[in-house]
Design an enzyme around this catalytic site. Structure first.
Site, mmCIF file in Angstrom:
data_model
loop_
_atom_site.group_PDB
_atom_site.id
_atom_site.type_symbol
_atom_site.label_atom_id
_atom_site.label_comp_id
_atom_site.label_asym_id
_atom_site.label_seq_id
_atom_site.Cartn_x
_atom_site.Cartn_y
_atom_site.Cartn_z
ATOM 1 C CB CYS A 1 16.170 -16.571 -59.508
ATOM 2 S SG CYS A 1 17.651 -15.591 -59.819
ATOM 3 C CB CYS B 1 15.917 -12.417 -59.036
ATOM 4 S SG CYS B 1 16.172 -13.215 -57.437
ATOM 5 C CG ASP C 1 36.273 -1.864 -20.155
ATOM 6 O OD1 ASP C 1 36.815 -2.603 -19.303
ATOM 7 O OD2 ASP C 1 35.677 -2.295 -21.140
ATOM 8 C CE1 TYR D 1 41.222 4.185 -11.607
ATOM 9 C CE2 TYR D 1 40.386 3.802 -9.382
ATOM 10 C CZ TYR D 1 40.884 3.322 -10.572
ATOM 11 O OH TYR D 1 41.069 1.976 -10.755
ATOM 12 C CB CYS E 1 21.111 -12.057 -58.128
ATOM 13 S SG CYS E 1 19.780 -12.714 -59.164
ATOM 14 C CE LYS F 1 33.714 -1.198 -12.524
ATOM 15 N NZ LYS F 1 34.735 -1.761 -13.410
ATOM 16 C CB CYS G 1 20.574 -16.073 -57.505
ATOM 17 S SG CYS G 1 19.252 -15.340 -56.522
ATOM 18 C CE LYS H 1 30.968 -4.740 -13.632
ATOM 19 N NZ LYS H 1 31.887 -5.352 -14.549
ATOM 20 C CD GLU I 1 35.936 8.978 -8.891
ATOM 21 O OE1 GLU I 1 36.867 8.346 -9.445
ATOM 22 O OE2 GLU I 1 35.884 9.179 -7.672
#
Length: 673
Positions: free
Chosen positions: A414, A434, A117, A229, A429, A115, A411, A317, A113
């Site tokens: 540059c 550059c 969460d 379950y 920029c 798991k 920048c 897990k 099944e």
DNA sequence: CACCCTCGAGTTCC
DNA sequence: CTCGAGGGTG
């Protein structure tokens, strides 16, 4: 060697503190995975030093969510947790341990099944009516949250008197999990944002918060879902196989986790686990693993319990894909287009099998929306299993010394003043010369999506620029004359240099569409480049076209047309185009070779890895038969061509009932081998 | 003027 | 894979 007693005391303190934050305040400072790691460390130490176990150890009580506001409920039977496994070896060892406790010759079968969460709840029905619902609490005593649970649509308030031809027991206690389905959680967060409230970071914590509302009207407004379950206790005769039990619970109106199944052997289970893991993202609900249970409930009961874990079940897990870490520094990358992207440098954290130390922050709107600051503890998630993303900030961990992340004024490469076009999200920029922009542009120019020059990677490009061999992409075509000097460079042996030069020579003959793509005009990728190539037939014609003429191309509007015109008008760019022309790079279109037109008008989306074809080969096949390949699935998509480990596109295709093809189906469609 | 569709740009790690 | 934004359509 650290003194075990000292470490154990430290762990107890840590776990008490974080347990309180998590269970009582619903405001954790660390992730579940981190909490589990601390907890497991303590369990291991206690195993090694049983004499050092104290009565106040969290392992003796397994947490405490007994907030004062709710009435306490004593569970009719302990609500146990599960032993964890992380590998096939763990699973086999578990079976071996189990079989040793049973008469020799016993043959076991299992259920598998998901798991889920979420948060465990215990539901009590008397004479078919839901009379009580409680949280797990410490496993012995939980909180009475009946009014809140009643608001959850998937919890039956009444169960039928008969199911499976049997009379329902007078008293039935079941165990389940309350959680948000992914889409409900997303919708909830969209609402939060719309209302100007901070979004929830973590679905599980958010579900916990929803369940612990004192005002159940608030819970009612939250789209929670409950799966059931297990039967905890029952007054009448019940089934003695877990699988039959699940079916029976389903027939009584409980929601059963989809995908749960019965398997006669552990080998089959082992084959299923990787599928669950691969398919994890496509599920409606979050799972953090799968649960393997001995199907025969009598045998499971006989096996008993070790600590607080029943021997007859194992939680497998999956590796955590979320973790929290410290944001050490914000850096700003500049792309070939000049766009400035904020990036987070993180204290390295191990997530989903890799160590993450960088993550994109997308843009400054995203930074503002999360209110993420340098020094913050942030939650990092690997989206779609790959790309790390900062998804939230743990505001409770702030010390006050955090600093805001703001766009740079100049920048970083540059020093040109950064510009911010009105109504745009991004910062730029603006300097086309550059050095960083030029480097990124050359890198793009040679990349697979553009001219695809063999033997030329990011590092080589960097070296060529640094050593003064090239100052822009057009200079690459002069390298043949500098073969001798190249050979003098460190790490540039004959073989490598010749491969590089051959690759560059071959790149001159690329189709026009690729050449246009490679220029790196913002907004012009492979698709628009192909449209331009077909419409104008040569690069000269495109370069000489007015914005109005460009606008006539299907798919090119005013904005793009103006952008393309402006690109060619920039002397830096027209200079590069001129050099490319002089060096003999192909600038003429050629009609595409057609293998057929059976796919005329059809659009395809590719996902996953195909057995024999590469993505490119598949794309070629589709296009040479008159079809089109697009990137996202919509109602208009004709087919989704799906391979192994597909992404979310497969799910979307199913939702929109777009036909899904395997490679074999696809070959059959084209009538090829 | 809303929407939907599509495209492009940038992203991580091994 | 994600997000922004341009282009086209109802």
């Amino acid at each position: 060697m650290v003194d075990p007693a000292a470490r154990m005391s430290e762990l107890r303190d840590l776990l008490h503190f974080h347990g309180y934050r998590y269970y009582v305040l619903s405001s954790p400072l660390i992730t579940d995975a981190e909490y589990d790691a601390l907890y497991n460390e303590l369990v291991e130490l206690e195993k090694a030093h049983p004499d050092l176990i104290t009565p106040d150890s969290p392992t003796q009580r397994s947490g405490n969510d007994l907030s004062e506001e709710f009435a306490k409920v004593r569970h009719v039977a302990p609500i146990l947790s599960l032993a964890n496994g992380y590998s096939v070896e763990d699973v086999r060892a578990w079976e071996e341990r189990t079989l040793k406790l049973l008469p020799s010759g016993t043959i076991l079968s299992y259920t598998l099944e998901p798991k889920l969460d979420g948060l465990t709840v215990v539901l009590t029905y008397e004479n078919g009516v839901l009379v009580q619902a409680a949280t797990r609490g410490n496993g012995e005593v939980g909180d009475d949250v009946t009014p809140n649970i009643r608001t959850i649509r998937t919890v039956p308030l009444r169960i039928p008197a008969h199911a499976n031809g049997m009379t329902a027991p007078e008293r039935l206690v079941v165990r389940g999990e309350v959680m948000y389905l992914k889409r409900d959680f997303e919708a909830l967060n969209a609402r939060q944002i719309e209302a100007g409230l901070p979004p929830f970071i973590n679905a599980r914590n958010a579900a916990s918060g929803a369940l612990k509302q004192k005002d159940s009207r608030i819970t009612a407004s939250r789209p929670l879902t409950a799966y059931v379950y297990q039967v905890v206790a029952s007054s009448g005769i019940m089934l003695d196989k877990q699988w039959d039990m699940l079916e029976y619970l389903g027939n009584m109106g409980f929601l059963i986790a989809p995908g749960a199944a019965y398997y006669p052997t552990l080998e089959q289970i082992e084959a299923e686990i990787p599928k669950w893991e691969a398919n994890r993202d496509a599920l409606d609900y979050e799972i953090d693993g799968v649960v393997i249970k001995v199907n025969d409930l009598r045998i499971a009961a006989e096996l008993g319990v070790v600590g607080k874990d029943p021997r007859g079940a194992l939680a497998y897990k999956f590796p955590a894909r979320e973790g929290s870490t410290k944001l050490l520094r914000a850096v700003f990358t500049v792309g070939r287009t000049g766009r400035v992207i904020p990036n987070a440098q993180l204290e390295p954290v191990f997530i989903g099998g890799i160590t993450v130390s960088n993550a994109t922050l997308h843009n400054f709107d995203y930074v503002k929306a999360l209110d993420v600051r340098v020094g913050d503890t942030v939650v990092v998630k690997r989206m779609g299993d790959v790309i790390p993303n900062v998804v939230g900030v743990i505001a409770g961990a702030r010390t006050g010394s955090e600093t805001a992340i703001t766009p740079p004024e100049h920048c970083p490469y540059c020093d040109t003043r950064i510009v911010h076009p009105e109504d745009a999200v991004d910062y730029y920029c603006p300097n086309v010369r550059c050095p960083e922009r030029v480097y990124r542009q050359v890198e793009f120019f040679v990349s697979r999506g553009a001219l695809d020059i063999d033997g030329l990677g990011a590092q080589t490009v960097k070296t060529l620029i640094e050593k003064g061999f090239i100052s822009d992409e057009a200079d690459l075509f002069d390298l043949a004359e500098k073969r001798d000097q190249l050979l003098e460079l460190e790490g540039f042996a004959e073989k490598k240099v010749d491969k590089l030069l051959t690759g560059i020579q071959a790149a001159k003959e690329r189709p026009l569409a690729r050449v246009i793509t490679a220029l790196g005009i913002e907004g012009v990728g492979s698709t628009i480049a192909a449209d331009l190539a077909v419409h104008f037939g040569s690069l000269d014609a495109i370069q000489n076209a007015s914005a109005e003429e460009l606008n006539e191309v299907e798919g090119i509007g005013e904005v793009l047309a103006g952008g393309i015109r402006a690109w060619f008008d920039d002397p830096f760019h027209s200079g590069i185009v001129g050099k490319l022309r002089e060096r003999g790079v192909n600038m003429q279109g050629a009609p595409r070779e057609r293998a057929g037109d059976s796919l005329e008008g059809k659009t395809f989306v590719l996902t996953g890895t195909l057995p024999t074809l590469t993505r490119e080969q598949a794309t070629d096949l589709i296009e040479s038969h008159g079809g089109k390949v697009v990137s996202s699935v919509s109602k208009k998509t004709s087919f989704v061509l799906m391979g192994d480990s597909p992404g979310s596109k497969a799910e979307k295709a199913a939702k929109l009932s777009v036909p899904i093809l395997s490679e074999a189906d696809f070959r059959a469609l084209l009538g090829i081998e």
